[in-house]
Design an enzyme around this catalytic site. Sequence first.
Site: not given
Length: 416
Positions: A320, A346
Amino acid sequence: MIGFARSPEATGDLTCDGVSLSSIAEAEGTPLYVYSAATFRARYRAIDEAFGGYPHALHYALKANSTLAIARLLRELGSAADANSIWEIEVARRAGFPPSDIVFTGVGKTQAELECAAALSVKAINVESAGELERLEAIARKLNRPVRFAIRVNPDIDAKSHPHISTGLRINKFGVPLDDARALLATLKERPMLSLVAIHVHVGSQITSIDPLRRAAALAGDVSADLLRRGFPLSYVDLGGGLGVSYDGGEVPSASEYVGALVDQVRRTSLPIVLEPGRAIAAPAGVLLARVIDVKPRDASSDFAIIDAGMTELLRPALYDAFHRIEPITGPAAGDRRYEIVGPVCESSDVVGRDRALPALAPGDIIAIRDAGAYGSVMASNYNRRPLPAEVLVDGGAWRVIRRRQTVDDQLALET
């Protein structure tokens, strides 16, 4: 001291209910969720007591934080439960909630979930479509007894929160549009195996303005009053949850302002109010502790601080772009060095805090990510085969592990 605060000593270390976070992190390692039992109690009671003498029931939203010890703590306070899956219903039952204190919400309940909830005789199944009501009716016939349900009305109200957590607009997947709901309600007199107990509305999460909550309550009050006039013996009005918290220090409605606005809109029905708060209770009651792994240059005026927690432990910032206050647990809370606080995962989206002014950080330092008690541990994942973090509850000056750190053996135990 209740909650998370700096100790009065010269070091000014961050504490939880007076207990040093440094000592907990030293014993249990990081990443680590730490919760304040006193804050859970205070936040729950603030909403509960704001009703005064008006009849009501608080159903804690397990989706915010369903760790078993937290669920039990809320039950001990007198809370009922709001579940969004049959698995949350099972957690609620193991925490001691009887089925009569559980409402079952969710836009995609499977046939198996509906059958289980109906057989348990939960307080209500919050129905989201005409098709779901038909499936529930068929189950009631098989059980040879009426099933209690509420209709979730989509009021087409903009909650003014993040679009990913806004649920009250017609374009959202949730609930039945008002006109369709009225048509559906008109069929119920001829459907004796369905027992309508309430109208339900929920327009979103992290709402920081009273207006959309008041408007939704007014609509639910209007529909409920009309049904009462038509002879439907409703048991309550379900106004959902959604009250936001102050992640960044900005103003948010108080519990008394929130409850007062809802009661004003429903009082004319004389019906009890059901609320389903989650974030408003849990978010400020938790922090995520993380250790600095490395510090490296970012640009001329800022560095990357790489920590051992990221989107696998706290997804909200990546999902968000959510803001959480971040501070070291020892020494001063603020400084003038700029940092991009990033996790080890990653993914370039694995950023926990952008452009934060903090004291100089070094590998080994521990930081606290604040207001992480809701939608933190419940959204954690094993991406990159990272183990789920441990969780600790501080209560009465002592602390205990309420969820041990996951191991690779735990993960592989499900695999062949």
